[in-house]
Write an enzyme that holds these catalytic residues in place. Structure first.
Site, PDB file in Angstrom:
ATOM      1  N   ASP A 262      41.836  49.472  39.353  1.00 39.35           N
ATOM      2  CA  ASP A 262      43.224  49.655  39.791  1.00 39.35           C
ATOM      3  C   ASP A 262      43.522  48.772  40.995  1.00 39.35           C
ATOM      4  O   ASP A 262      42.634  48.502  41.810  1.00 39.35           O
ATOM      5  CB  ASP A 262      43.431  51.146  40.133  1.00 39.35           C
ATOM      6  CG  ASP A 262      44.894  51.522  40.160  1.00 39.35           C
ATOM      7  OD1 ASP A 262      45.748  50.694  39.775  1.00 39.35           O
ATOM      8  OD2 ASP A 262      45.201  52.664  40.570  1.00 39.35           O
TER       9      ASP A 262
ATOM     10  N   HIS B 224      46.422  40.416  37.813  1.00 36.86           N
ATOM     11  CA  HIS B 224      45.633  40.711  36.605  1.00 36.86           C
ATOM     12  C   HIS B 224      44.635  39.576  36.329  1.00 36.86           C
ATOM     13  O   HIS B 224      43.503  39.823  35.915  1.00 36.86           O
ATOM     14  CB  HIS B 224      46.550  40.916  35.397  1.00 36.86           C
ATOM     15  CG  HIS B 224      47.406  42.151  35.508  1.00 36.86           C
ATOM     16  ND1 HIS B 224      46.906  43.365  35.901  1.00 36.86           N
ATOM     17  CD2 HIS B 224      48.740  42.356  35.284  1.00 36.86           C
ATOM     18  CE1 HIS B 224      47.887  44.272  35.915  1.00 36.86           C
ATOM     19  NE2 HIS B 224      49.003  43.672  35.549  1.00 36.86           N
TER      20      HIS B 224
ATOM     21  N   LEU C 171      23.400  45.059  27.607  1.00 35.99           N
ATOM     22  CA  LEU C 171      24.486  45.877  28.172  1.00 35.99           C
ATOM     23  C   LEU C 171      25.549  46.079  27.108  1.00 35.99           C
ATOM     24  O   LEU C 171      25.918  45.129  26.410  1.00 35.99           O
ATOM     25  CB  LEU C 171      25.115  45.145  29.371  1.00 35.99           C
ATOM     26  CG  LEU C 171      26.406  45.746  29.940  1.00 35.99           C
ATOM     27  CD1 LEU C 171      26.094  46.947  30.827  1.00 35.99           C
ATOM     28  CD2 LEU C 171      27.197  44.727  30.749  1.00 35.99           C
TER      29      LEU C 171
HETATM   30  C1  FPP Z   1      45.613  48.331  37.137  1.00 32.48           C
HETATM   31  O1  FPP Z   1      46.301  47.583  38.066  1.00 32.48           O
HETATM   32  C2  FPP Z   1      45.073  47.466  36.123  1.00 32.48           C
HETATM   33  C3  FPP Z   1      45.494  47.458  34.838  1.00 32.48           C
HETATM   34  C4  FPP Z   1      46.563  48.320  34.311  1.00 32.48           C
HETATM   35  C5  FPP Z   1      44.919  46.554  33.866  1.00 32.48           C
HETATM   36  C6  FPP Z   1      43.517  46.157  34.128  1.00 32.48           C
HETATM   37  C7  FPP Z   1      43.340  44.914  33.424  1.00 32.48           C
HETATM   38  C8  FPP Z   1      42.591  43.874  33.818  1.00 32.48           C
HETATM   39  C9  FPP Z   1      41.710  43.854  34.972  1.00 32.48           C
HETATM   40  C10 FPP Z   1      42.663  42.641  33.024  1.00 32.48           C
HETATM   41  C11 FPP Z   1      42.338  42.755  31.567  1.00 32.48           C
HETATM   42  C12 FPP Z   1      40.937  43.183  31.329  1.00 32.48           C
HETATM   43  C13 FPP Z   1      40.042  42.526  30.589  1.00 32.48           C
HETATM   44  C14 FPP Z   1      38.763  43.191  30.319  1.00 32.48           C
HETATM   45  C15 FPP Z   1      40.245  41.200  30.047  1.00 32.48           C
HETATM   46  P1  FPP Z   1      47.822  47.892  38.277  1.00 32.48           P
HETATM   47  O2  FPP Z   1      48.612  46.854  37.562  1.00 32.48           O
HETATM   48  O3  FPP Z   1      48.148  49.291  37.895  1.00 32.48           O
HETATM   49  O4  FPP Z   1      47.909  47.712  39.815  1.00 32.48           O
HETATM   50  P2  FPP Z   1      48.887  48.466  40.819  1.00 32.48           P
HETATM   51  O5  FPP Z   1      48.591  49.939  40.707  1.00 32.48           O
HETATM   52  O6  FPP Z   1      48.505  47.899  42.152  1.00 32.48           O
HETATM   53  O7  FPP Z   1      50.288  48.112  40.413  1.00 32.48           O
END
Ligand code: FPP
Length: 243
Positions: free
Chosen positions: A21, A38, A132
């Site tokens: 997050d 991201h 893994l």
């Molecule tokens: C949360 O940050 C993150 C997500 C909803 C997506 C996580 C995805 C990735 C790290 C990239 C894709 C993954 C792979 C494996 C290729 P948020 O957007 O909710 O952040 P915020 O709470 O600060 O707005």
């Protein structure tokens, strides 16, 4: 020196789960578009996969896209799916070389055909990986997973192929997307939020929880080590008493 031996001491850590997050906030702090967060988040994913291999962790589950994330603006969803495709293409060779197996959990029927195919190809291609297992939770929600399992159990019971009275915790969990994957020993959530947010609800019943204020794009080997060190200090009782 690798901390592998330390991690494998009591309590053993076989399965690490992470709620990644804070990508959006990381980008906002830098006046960048959310997708920049991201992108950095994906770089963190590759580094943390390497670290898990180095530590001898057998399962790494990442909450990459929740069932609730479908409510995000379409451009952000499309960008996330694009990053996922890029990740699969760029990591393919390395995963095969290092024995990293990909396993996807979640309601894949909501993903586009091309994403479903790319994921199925990657799962098939890496199926022999024994170092893994990288479990990607995509279009995933814990309640949705339990509901789908319950429906399947009801279908099998109605068809007469399952005896409801024989059902127990172990046999129920086989109906979940995680199947035979062991339950997470440690669940990490980054970015300062202190909640589970519908991730692996059944499976984390006895997981140790670790919360850090560090945003996912800034999470690195050192931060992982802090979480593993904290885990090593935990006393796991699984509802029993110390002997
Ligand atoms: C949360 O940050 C993150 C997500 C909803 C997506 C996580 C995805 C990735 C790290 C990239 C894709 C993954 C792979 C494996 C290729 P948020 O957007 O909710 O952040 P915020 O709470 O600060 O707005």
């Amino acid at each position: 020196m690798s901390k592998i031996t330390e991690v494998n001491k009591e309590p053993p850590l076989e399965h690490l789960a992470i709620i990644m997050d804070g990508n959006g906030r990381w980008a906002k702090q830098r006046a960048l578009p959310r997708i920049a967060g991201h992108k950095r988040g994906v770089e963190t994913v590759t580094k943390i996969v390497d670290e898990c291999v180095r530590h001898g962790i057998r399962f790494l589950s990442l909450f990459a896209f929740s069932s609730e994330n479908w409510g995000r603006p379409r451009p952000e969803i499309d960008a996330l799916m694009g990053l996922l495709l890029q990740f699969l293409a760029s990591q393919r060779k390395k995963m095969l070389r290092e024995g990293v197996r990909l396993q996807v959990i979640g309601d894949s029927s909501r993903l586009s055909q091309s994403i479903q195919e790319a994921l199925a190809d990657a799962e098939k291609e890496t199926a022999a990986g024994e170092t893994l297992t990288l479990v990607l939770a995509l279009s995933y929600g814990g309640r949705d997973e339990i509901m789908r399992a319950a429906k399947q159990i009801a279908r099998e019971a109605l068809a007469g192929s399952l005896d409801i009275d024989q059902l127990d915790n172990r046999s129920f969990s086989r109906f979940l997307d995680t199947g035979d994957i062991p339950e997470p020993d440690l669940l990490i959530r980054t970015s300062g939020e202190i909640r589970i947010s519908n991730f692996l609800l059944w499976q984390t019943a006895y997981s140790e929880l670790y919360f850090t204020d560090v945003l996912w794009p800034d999470f690195d080997a050192e931060e992982l080590q802090k979480a593993l060190d904290a885990y090593l200090c935990r006393k796991r009782r699984f509802g029993l008493v110390d002997v």
